[in-house]
Scaffold this motif. Structure first.
Motif, PDB file in Angstrom:
ATOM      1  N   ALA A 154      55.502 146.173  44.004  1.00  0.00           N
ATOM      2  CA  ALA A 154      55.267 145.884  45.262  1.00  0.00           C
ATOM      3  C   ALA A 154      55.963 146.578  46.285  1.00  0.00           C
ATOM      4  O   ALA A 154      57.180 146.796  45.929  1.00  0.00           O
ATOM      5  CB  ALA A 154      54.975 144.605  45.640  1.00  0.00           C
ATOM      6  N   THR A 155      55.544 147.162  47.427  1.00  0.00           N
ATOM      7  CA  THR A 155      56.280 147.638  48.646  1.00  0.00           C
ATOM      8  C   THR A 155      56.896 146.424  49.327  1.00  0.00           C
ATOM      9  O   THR A 155      55.924 145.592  49.790  1.00  0.00           O
ATOM     10  CB  THR A 155      55.612 148.651  49.286  1.00  0.00           C
ATOM     11  OG1 THR A 155      54.983 149.539  48.322  1.00  0.00           O
ATOM     12  CG2 THR A 155      56.447 149.318  50.394  1.00  0.00           C
ATOM     13  N   ARG A 156      58.019 146.631  49.721  1.00  0.00           N
ATOM     14  CA  ARG A 156      58.778 145.466  50.665  1.00  0.00           C
ATOM     15  C   ARG A 156      58.055 145.657  51.975  1.00  0.00           C
ATOM     16  O   ARG A 156      57.656 146.584  52.543  1.00  0.00           O
ATOM     17  CB  ARG A 156      60.166 145.828  50.786  1.00  0.00           C
ATOM     18  CG  ARG A 156      61.177 145.299  49.705  1.00  0.00           C
ATOM     19  CD  ARG A 156      62.478 145.954  49.482  1.00  0.00           C
ATOM     20  NE  ARG A 156      62.570 147.271  49.502  1.00  0.00           N
ATOM     21  CZ  ARG A 156      63.653 148.024  49.364  1.00  0.00           C
ATOM     22  NH1 ARG A 156      64.783 147.330  49.287  1.00  0.00           N
ATOM     23  NH2 ARG A 156      63.552 149.405  49.137  1.00  0.00           N
ATOM     24  N   GLY A 157      57.519 144.494  52.340  1.00  0.00           N
ATOM     25  CA  GLY A 157      56.798 144.235  53.607  1.00  0.00           C
ATOM     26  C   GLY A 157      55.395 144.188  53.593  1.00  0.00           C
ATOM     27  O   GLY A 157      54.610 143.894  54.528  1.00  0.00           O
ATOM     28  N   THR A 158      54.970 144.465  52.243  1.00  0.00           N
ATOM     29  CA  THR A 158      53.343 144.086  51.971  1.00  0.00           C
ATOM     30  C   THR A 158      53.231 142.711  51.508  1.00  0.00           C
ATOM     31  O   THR A 158      54.234 141.917  51.130  1.00  0.00           O
ATOM     32  CB  THR A 158      53.035 145.134  50.836  1.00  0.00           C
ATOM     33  OG1 THR A 158      53.789 144.805  49.667  1.00  0.00           O
ATOM     34  CG2 THR A 158      53.232 146.484  51.264  1.00  0.00           C
ATOM     35  N   VAL A 159      51.743 142.309  51.524  1.00  0.00           N
ATOM     36  CA  VAL A 159      51.543 141.204  51.058  1.00  0.00           C
ATOM     37  C   VAL A 159      51.200 141.055  49.619  1.00  0.00           C
ATOM     38  O   VAL A 159      50.309 141.758  49.220  1.00  0.00           O
ATOM     39  CB  VAL A 159      50.256 140.631  52.056  1.00  0.00           C
ATOM     40  CG1 VAL A 159      49.703 139.257  51.378  1.00  0.00           C
ATOM     41  CG2 VAL A 159      50.670 140.670  53.335  1.00  0.00           C
ATOM     42  N   ILE A 160      51.616 139.910  48.771  1.00  0.00           N
ATOM     43  CA  ILE A 160      50.949 139.920  47.415  1.00  0.00           C
ATOM     44  C   ILE A 160      50.273 138.367  47.405  1.00  0.00           C
ATOM     45  O   ILE A 160      50.605 137.558  48.052  1.00  0.00           O
ATOM     46  CB  ILE A 160      52.484 140.009  46.447  1.00  0.00           C
ATOM     47  CG1 ILE A 160      53.582 138.820  46.861  1.00  0.00           C
ATOM     48  CG2 ILE A 160      53.059 141.062  46.513  1.00  0.00           C
ATOM     49  CD1 ILE A 160      54.453 138.417  46.153  1.00  0.00           C
ATOM     50  N   ALA A 161      49.503 138.412  46.264  1.00  0.00           N
ATOM     51  CA  ALA A 161      48.970 137.074  46.118  1.00  0.00           C
ATOM     52  C   ALA A 161      49.491 136.460  44.672  1.00  0.00           C
ATOM     53  O   ALA A 161      49.340 137.228  43.688  1.00  0.00           O
ATOM     54  CB  ALA A 161      47.472 137.374  45.952  1.00  0.00           C
ATOM     55  N   ILE A 162      50.200 135.239  44.763  1.00  0.00           N
ATOM     56  CA  ILE A 162      50.533 134.660  43.651  1.00  0.00           C
ATOM     57  C   ILE A 162      49.766 133.507  43.083  1.00  0.00           C
ATOM     58  O   ILE A 162      49.107 132.804  43.940  1.00  0.00           O
ATOM     59  CB  ILE A 162      52.112 133.959  44.199  1.00  0.00           C
ATOM     60  CG1 ILE A 162      52.956 135.136  44.638  1.00  0.00           C
ATOM     61  CG2 ILE A 162      52.673 133.312  42.710  1.00  0.00           C
ATOM     62  CD1 ILE A 162      54.361 134.363  45.394  1.00  0.00           C
ATOM     63  N   TYR A 163      49.526 133.390  41.810  1.00  0.00           N
ATOM     64  CA  TYR A 163      48.748 132.622  41.168  1.00  0.00           C
ATOM     65  C   TYR A 163      49.266 131.621  40.747  1.00  0.00           C
ATOM     66  O   TYR A 163      50.259 131.720  39.714  1.00  0.00           O
ATOM     67  CB  TYR A 163      47.590 133.277  40.163  1.00  0.00           C
ATOM     68  CG  TYR A 163      46.538 133.856  41.287  1.00  0.00           C
ATOM     69  CD1 TYR A 163      45.595 133.504  41.500  1.00  0.00           C
ATOM     70  CD2 TYR A 163      46.950 135.216  41.382  1.00  0.00           C
ATOM     71  CE1 TYR A 163      44.704 134.351  42.617  1.00  0.00           C
ATOM     72  CE2 TYR A 163      45.914 136.070  42.150  1.00  0.00           C
ATOM     73  CZ  TYR A 163      44.976 135.588  42.737  1.00  0.00           C
ATOM     74  OH  TYR A 163      44.070 136.391  43.563  1.00  0.00           O
ATOM     75  N   ALA A 164      49.112 130.371  40.952  1.00  0.00           N
ATOM     76  CA  ALA A 164      49.955 128.991  40.194  1.00  0.00           C
ATOM     77  C   ALA A 164      49.145 127.728  40.282  1.00  0.00           C
ATOM     78  O   ALA A 164      47.903 127.845  40.561  1.00  0.00           O
ATOM     79  CB  ALA A 164      51.174 128.746  41.172  1.00  0.00           C
TER      80      ALA A 164
END
Length: 208
Positions: free
Chosen positions: A108-118
């Motif tokens: 991932a690039t810093r400053g971008t949005v990620i989706a974490i599954y938990a």
């Protein structure tokens, strides 16, 4: 505890069933949705109905009969991030902003949005029936408890924290912004829901 070889669930009527391969699991008599059953493993979802209890009694019933009752503690939240290799540690089950799987060759690039599954987010608002499949679009029910995430030791801005679209209720999706002031490589991700965190596991995000 179930058939050999094991079998996974198939949703019906927008729900996950409570009988799979002739196996059932109850928590204080409430049938639990079953994700997978085999001769030596059962994956079940703890029913929301036990949320007000301090302990719950679990019984597994299969063609071989019923197990003895096992009492376990009930807590408001017990967060855990899914791991890509299903080991509970290492690379997280995390999507990059373009919805591709995050890994060392696709960081991932810093400053971008990620989706974490938990999972382990506890009770929801508004209420979601046990075993229901979450709607295909946002917004969806969200945890009553507060949700926060750190990445590489830095607090991450959260854009969304609620049920994962088109997955069974109990799977949490957290959309977080990767901090710009962290290093590259594998960065530890810690999820906190209410008073509890994922300190019992080590989950990482690949960052470039």
């Amino acid at each position: 505890m179930g058939p050999f070889p094991g079998i996974g669930f198939t949703p019906a009527n927008n729900r996950v069933g409570t009988i799979l391969g002739g196996t059932t699991v109850t928590f204080d008599g409430v049938p639990a949705p079953l994700i997978y059953v085999s001769a030596n493993q059962v994956n079940a979802i703890v029913p929301y109905e036990v949320a007000s209890n301090s302990v719950t009694s679990i019984i597994v019933t299969s063609a071989g009969g019923a197990s003895v009752s096992k009492q376990v503690q009930v807590v408001a939240t017990t967060p855990a991030i899914f791991s890509a290799l299903q080991t509970g540690n290492g690379q997280g089950a995390i999507l990059n902003q373009d919805l591709s799987s995050n890994n060392s060759v696709n960081p991932a690039t810093r400053g971008t949005v990620i989706a974490i599954y938990a999972t382990g987010e506890g009770s929801l608002t508004p209420f979601a029936p046990t075993g229901s499949i979450s709607g295909p679009s946002l917004p969806l029910p969200k945890p009553i408890a507060n949700v926060s995430v750190t990445i590489g030791g830095q607090q991450a801005v959260i854009n969304y924290a609620g049920e994962a679209p088109s997955l069974v209720s109990g799977v949490l999706q957290v959309n977080a912004v990767v901090p710009t002031n962290i290093g590259t490589g594998n960065q530890t991700v810690v999820l906190t829901i209410g008073p509890n965190t994922t300190v019992q596991q080590t989950i990482t995000l690949a960052v470039q």
